[in-house]
Write a protein that holds these residues in place. Sequence first.
Motif, PDB file in Angstrom:
ATOM      1  N   CYS A 181     -20.119 -14.118  51.925  1.00  0.00           N
ATOM      2  CA  CYS A 181     -21.524 -13.992  52.300  1.00  0.00           C
ATOM      3  C   CYS A 181     -21.677 -13.959  53.825  1.00  0.00           C
ATOM      4  N   LYS A 234     -26.599 -15.396  45.648  1.00  0.00           N
ATOM      5  CA  LYS A 234     -25.610 -16.176  44.901  1.00  0.00           C
ATOM      6  C   LYS A 234     -25.727 -15.860  43.398  1.00  0.00           C
ATOM      7  N   CYS A 293     -25.243 -24.121  51.820  1.00  0.00           N
ATOM      8  CA  CYS A 293     -24.337 -22.962  51.840  1.00  0.00           C
ATOM      9  C   CYS A 293     -22.867 -23.384  51.959  1.00  0.00           C
ATOM     10  N   PRO A 338     -30.216 -13.060  50.543  1.00  0.00           N
ATOM     11  CA  PRO A 338     -29.607 -14.388  50.711  1.00  0.00           C
ATOM     12  C   PRO A 338     -30.671 -15.412  51.114  1.00  0.00           C
ATOM     13  N   THR A 339     -30.481 -16.649  50.719  1.00  0.00           N
ATOM     14  CA  THR A 339     -31.381 -17.736  51.122  1.00  0.00           C
ATOM     15  C   THR A 339     -30.533 -18.832  51.751  1.00  0.00           C
ATOM     16  N   PHE A 360     -23.840 -16.661  55.800  1.00  0.00           N
ATOM     17  CA  PHE A 360     -23.317 -18.004  56.075  1.00  0.00           C
ATOM     18  C   PHE A 360     -22.379 -17.931  57.266  1.00  0.00           C
ATOM     19  N   CYS A 383     -30.891 -19.155  45.428  1.00  0.00           N
ATOM     20  CA  CYS A 383     -30.416 -18.041  46.257  1.00  0.00           C
ATOM     21  C   CYS A 383     -30.165 -16.811  45.379  1.00  0.00           C
ATOM     22  N   CYS A 404     -21.346 -23.546  48.693  1.00  0.00           N
ATOM     23  CA  CYS A 404     -21.518 -22.386  47.813  1.00  0.00           C
ATOM     24  C   CYS A 404     -20.154 -21.800  47.438  1.00  0.00           C
TER      25      CYS A 404
HETATM   26  S1  SF4 Z   1     -23.580 -18.830  51.220  1.00  0.00           S
HETATM   27 FE1  SF4 Z   1     -25.749 -19.438  51.097  1.00  0.00          FE
HETATM   28  S2  SF4 Z   1     -26.893 -17.548  51.455  1.00  0.00           S
HETATM   29 FE2  SF4 Z   1     -24.794 -16.961  50.930  1.00  0.00          FE
HETATM   30  S3  SF4 Z   1     -24.777 -16.633  48.727  1.00  0.00           S
HETATM   31 FE3  SF4 Z   1     -24.173 -18.741  49.049  1.00  0.00          FE
HETATM   32  S4  SF4 Z   1     -26.071 -19.935  48.926  1.00  0.00           S
HETATM   33 FE4  SF4 Z   1     -26.654 -17.773  49.234  1.00  0.00          FE
END
Ligand code: SF4
Length: 283
Positions: A265, A36, A256, A250-251, A268, A33, A259
């Motif tokens: 983010c 991230k 997530c 973002p991916t 998400f 990502c 994360c």
């Molecule tokens: S929540 Fe998901 S999309 Fe957002 S920064 Fe973290 S890994 Fe990336």
Amino acid sequence: MTSAGENVQPELDGMPARLFSATPTRLDMWLSCPRKYRMNYLDSPKLPKGPPRAATTMGIAVHNALKDWWKLELAARTPDSGGSLVRANWRDDGFRDDEQSQGALARAVAWVQGYLSRVNPEFEPRGVERTVSFTTDHLSLQGRVDRIDERGDELVIVDYKTGRHPLNEAEAASSLALAIYASGAERTLRKTCVQVELHHLPTGEVQVHRHTPESRVRHIARADQIGLEAATAQREFKKNPEELDLIFPPTPSSLCGYCDFAQHCDAFTGTPALPWAGIDLTE
Ligand code: SF4
């Protein structure tokens, strides 16, 4: 405030581009990502991360115990002393309560004792938590290897794993980090290194893969390409900081919830996983 970070070098007209400093973790994060990656490596001041995770706590305690075990005198290198080292390195971070932490500790002690009962304490590794490095066309790559064995005329990369799920040989073969460690060990210690191993502490299983020259070249070319993408993004970001969401998109994925930056983010929309999610205390 966001900055482009320290490890990207300015390009000067007529001068060759400087190498981009990278580790397997950094490359993996860029792949998983870019947003991230930006939050973790580039944002300044640093964004606060989510709470510590119990699974990480277990992994750190086990890795530290296995590292410290090799510092003991030979006579003291017993499975029980490995268990004591897990206890000495234990923290409660991320567990729901003391009962859950103690249950996880008992499990981690059993993993390490079982694993060390199959390790020859007289067989000194060539390196423990050893930093290795080398360069590619665009990168200065470095990584820290859990253990490097010297077996016959070769070095062997040993990577400890503490996750719940059993591993397979394909994961050892496809691991970018293991291929980078093998190349780094070979260059740093000047000895052939083609074998990489995943040692799964919960099951005691060892997954072995022997790289060919071609498979190593493929991995390193891929690492170079990933690093080049990240370096290019950082340079672009320096020129156009207002484009951060385009440069570092973002991916979203099923990961997530785990994360560290999910709270910051907007991509998400789910509920962050509980800090103790991912540990299995049912056995
Ligand atoms: S929540 Fe998901 S999309 Fe957002 S920064 Fe973290 S890994 Fe990336």
